[in-house]
Scaffold this motif. Structure first.
Motif, mmCIF file in Angstrom:
data_model
loop_
_atom_site.group_PDB
_atom_site.id
_atom_site.type_symbol
_atom_site.label_atom_id
_atom_site.label_comp_id
_atom_site.label_asym_id
_atom_site.label_seq_id
_atom_site.Cartn_x
_atom_site.Cartn_y
_atom_site.Cartn_z
ATOM 1 N N LEU A 1 0.712 -1.307 0.064
ATOM 2 C CA LEU A 1 -0.137 -0.080 -0.108
ATOM 3 C C LEU A 1 0.824 1.265 0.047
ATOM 4 O O LEU A 1 0.380 2.227 -0.392
ATOM 5 C CB LEU A 1 -0.974 -0.097 1.217
ATOM 6 N N ASN B 1 -4.824 -0.760 -7.833
ATOM 7 C CA ASN B 1 -3.402 -0.594 -8.250
ATOM 8 C C ASN B 1 -2.447 -0.807 -6.854
ATOM 9 O O ASN B 1 -1.857 0.220 -6.643
ATOM 10 C CB ASN B 1 -3.077 0.568 -9.272
ATOM 11 N N TYR B 2 -2.454 -1.819 -6.398
ATOM 12 C CA TYR B 2 -1.460 -2.098 -5.301
ATOM 13 C C TYR B 2 -0.051 -2.234 -5.899
ATOM 14 O O TYR B 2 0.128 -2.660 -7.118
ATOM 15 C CB TYR B 2 -1.524 -3.495 -4.515
ATOM 16 N N VAL C 1 2.612 -4.527 -10.977
ATOM 17 C CA VAL C 1 1.533 -3.921 -10.031
ATOM 18 C C VAL C 1 0.355 -4.939 -10.017
ATOM 19 O O VAL C 1 0.275 -5.994 -10.583
ATOM 20 C CB VAL C 1 0.627 -2.991 -11.108
ATOM 21 N N GLY D 1 1.614 5.684 -8.779
ATOM 22 C CA GLY D 1 0.886 5.833 -7.386
ATOM 23 C C GLY D 1 0.947 7.379 -7.024
ATOM 24 O O GLY D 1 0.728 8.198 -8.135
ATOM 25 N N VAL E 1 -0.969 4.295 -2.708
ATOM 26 C CA VAL E 1 -1.690 3.767 -3.671
ATOM 27 C C VAL E 1 -2.870 4.568 -3.856
ATOM 28 O O VAL E 1 -3.189 5.746 -2.812
ATOM 29 C CB VAL E 1 -2.241 2.370 -3.275
ATOM 30 N N ASP F 1 -6.776 5.343 -4.013
ATOM 31 C CA ASP F 1 -8.060 4.580 -3.638
ATOM 32 C C ASP F 1 -9.015 5.781 -2.919
ATOM 33 O O ASP F 1 -8.036 6.394 -2.207
ATOM 34 C CB ASP F 1 -7.786 3.472 -2.790
#
Length: 651
Positions: free
Chosen positions: A208, A243-244, A273, A292, A315, A317
């Motif tokens: 993360l 998209n970690y 990824v 990122g 990340v 999110d």
């Protein structure tokens, strides 16, 4: 003449080449075992890493098939044994994803355990369900997790961290309780920077955060096809398309505990990824690095002179980004100060959004806390990021975040102790000069001279000016809040904006706690709509910025003024958090009547001594005083908002 000997020789080479190709294909191709072919009593083996990067095996015995017991369909119940399992105390956290082979065919990944069995029994997610992740399924294809047994639990993935202290991790976990994170502080390996080829059984991390601080889940690779991999055999956070950052991982040892064992490992080099996080596991691609969100933090302890600059990548999110960014800032401040407790923080931050400079947000503010200034330093950043990521108007991808923080143990507050103004009688469009006396905490009194322009549409009659700090709400509004029992939740529901531009403007122009504010106080304020009352009421539409404080943000006015681009307000930044407030009353008249009323106020026997003093004191402020004050205010504004030589750059 035909050379048959040469032709036969070429044909031999061709047969040899074909044979080599077939052998290569047979080595590279991996045959899958379908669940329908699984029989009780079948034996095989699984692969995983328990130290370093070396892959080891352990025996597997099939017990049976559990129909529709997993998030993607069937699970296969198996028993695990052997010296490796004995050493690790059973199936350990981090073994999830370990590939299981029966008769040379890949059956699936070790993914679930059964409580109170010392982890010798576990469930296998079929590989046929896992490889579907490479073609993102729609919602109808994804079944909710429906385990038949309450004791059937996923082999949870350990959240390995480095560079983060316990207080920051505790704050992080508290913001995301739904995931029941259990972070583990892990050492780093000398080989973390090396690139290790991923293969079935290899340790892999879904990160993360990386950079100067790292945070991610470590599991095992189940299957590799070119640059595509699947791993874990169960969801990490079940975020769907995500998209970690995919990383190599190095395993130090298996840590045995009363609850469950886990792999202690470090997050190594970024290699690709992770694009899917769903019921059957995680899936991603190697050799595909994602940018990122770079976060650059510069923190300074003004008391010791210590300065730290940290760079991380987090990340993208809506849910995770605000928490991860704030955690990185919190951790940097903690390490810079090396203490907990009270103090004053001055912060400046810029959030750059994709789509042009009109998406960028820059803010400055100051906060004081008598208990934990470290945590207070990140409240605003978290709230603003959360608001941007969840706004109802546009998607808000973040390009980068830059934050500059200066902290001191000193209590940098100042209280308003006196104010005077002139003239007392004004007409719309007139400029009023105010002389405000501030008393800094344990310091000598200071004077600020401000100006305020009467709105051109201000109606005749009494006008009350409120002089206050940027974080202070006038008493009438607080009384109104108590009267209607308006909680923070209710106030948040009453907040709304017409578009993103208005939201952005509100964030950027929101008062700072170190602002000295002058504005008109509406005597007929109301915080709730009243259908029975047709009077022109002011409605509260803003969320309380600091829920822990009793202060309430000032409401906007209803009607034509609400749509104006500028408010009738004066804001002057200071080096202090301004406390307290006060009011001054003025008489608004028509321009042609101004002088007549001023003479009346000066000569009226009934005029209050306070009003006379206000007139005399404020009118005594010479042009030089006003110029000097404006210069001082400008210098202080530059000082409190100065962002040092921090530069946005790539990680």
């Amino acid at each position: 003449m035909i050379n048959w000997r040469k032709i036969r020789k070429i044909a031999g080479y061709s047969r040899l080449l074909v044979l080599c190709c077939v052998m290569t294909m047979s080595v590279q191709a991996q045959e899958f075992m379908a669940v329908k072919d699984v029989q009780e009593g079948m034996t095989g083996y699984a692969k995983t890493v328990v130290h370093g990067t070396a892959i080891e095996t352990f025996p597997v015995k099939i017990i049976g098939v559990m129909k529709n017991s997993g998030p993607s369909g069937d699970l296969v119940l198996a028993e695990f044994s052997g010296p490796l399992i004995e050493r690790s105390g059973g199936i350990a956290q981090g073994m999830s994803g370990s590939p299981v082979y029966i008769n040379g065919k890949l059956l699936g990944a070790v993914a679930y355990g059964w409580s109170f069995t010392k982890s010798r029994l576990g469930m296998i997610t079929p590989i046929t369900d896992m490889v579907k992740l490479w073609n993102v399924p729609n919602e109808n294809e994804m079944r909710p997790f429906n385990a038949r047994e309450a004791s059937l639990i996923p082999i949870t993935t350990p959240l390995m961290t480095s560079g983060l202290d316990s207080a920051s991790l505790q704050w992080f976990v508290g913001k995301l309780p739904q995931y029941r994170f259990h972070p583990v502080a892990a050492p780093t390996s000398s080989g973390d920077g090396a690139s290790v080829a991923l293969e079935p059984g290899s340790a892999v991390a879904a990160a993360l955060m990386n950079g100067d601080m790292k945070m991610g889940a470590i599991g095992t690779v189940t299957y590799v096809d070119g640059d595509h991999i699947v791993a874990f055999g169960h969801p990490f956070l079940k975020k769907g398309s995500i998209n970690y950052f995919m990383h190599n991982a190095y395993i130090f040892t298996i840590v045995n505990s009363l609850n469950t064992s886990f792999k202690l490992g470090s997050i190594g080099r970024e290699t690709g990824v992770i694009e899917q996080d769903r019921g059957a596991g995680i899936a991603g691609r190697r050799n595909d690095l994602r940018p990122g969100i770079p976060v650059i933090i510069k923190a300074t302890d003004e008391d010791t002179g210590t300065t730290l600059e940290k760079r991380v990548k987090i990340v993208e999110d809506n849910e995770l980004t605000p928490v991860l960014a704030s955690t990185a800032v919190y951790n940097t401040i903690n390490k810079t100060l090396d203490r907990f407790g009270g103090g004053t923080v001055s912060l400046t931050y810029t959030i750059r959004g994709a789509g042009g400079t009109d998406r960028d947000i820059t803010r400055h503010n100051m906060y004081y806390s008598s208990e934990n200034i470290n945590e207070k330093s990140i409240d605003e950043l978290y709230n603003v990021l959360d608001m941007l990521k969840h706004n109802e108007f546009i998607a808000y991808p973040v390009l980068d975040i830059q934050m500059n923080v200066r902290v001191s143990q000193a209590k940098k507050t100042a209280r308003i102790v006196d104010a005077s103004a002139a003239p007392a009688v004004v007409a719309p469009g007139d400029e009023i000069y105010l002389k405000v006396k501030l008393h800094p905490y344990r310091g000598a009194d200071e004077t600020r001279i401000l100006s305020f322009t009467v709105p051109k549409d201000q109606p005749p009659g009494e006008m009350i000016l409120e002089i206050r700090g940027g974080g202070v709400t006038p008493l009438p509004y607080l009384i109104e809040r108590q009267k209607y029992n308006l909680t923070d939740e209710i106030l948040a529901r009453l907040r709304h904006y017409k578009d993103f531009a208005e939201l952005k403007k509100k964030i950027e122009t929101e008062e700072s706690n170190n602002d000295l504010v002058v504005e008109i106080l509406d005597k007929n304020v109301s915080m709730v709509p009243d259908k029975k009352d047709t009077s022109d009421k002011v409605k509260i539409r803003e969320k309380v910025e600091n829920p822990t404080d009793s202060d309430l943000r000032k409401p906007h006015k209803k009607g034509a003024k609400e749509e104006k681009d500028t408010e009738a307000k004066t804001l002057v930044p200071t080096p202090y958090i301004i406390l307290g407030d006060g009011q001054l009353t003025f008489q608004v008249v028509r321009p042609q009547e101004r002088e007549k009323y001023r003479k009346k106020y000066r000569s009226a026997a009934g005029a209050s001594a306070v009003m006379k003093a206000a007139i005399e004191t404020a009118e005594g402020a010479t042009k030089k005083d006003r110029k000097d004050s404006k210069t001082k205010n400008a210098e202080e504004a530059a000082a409190v908002s100065a962002d040092t030589d921090t530069v946005i750059g790539s990680l």
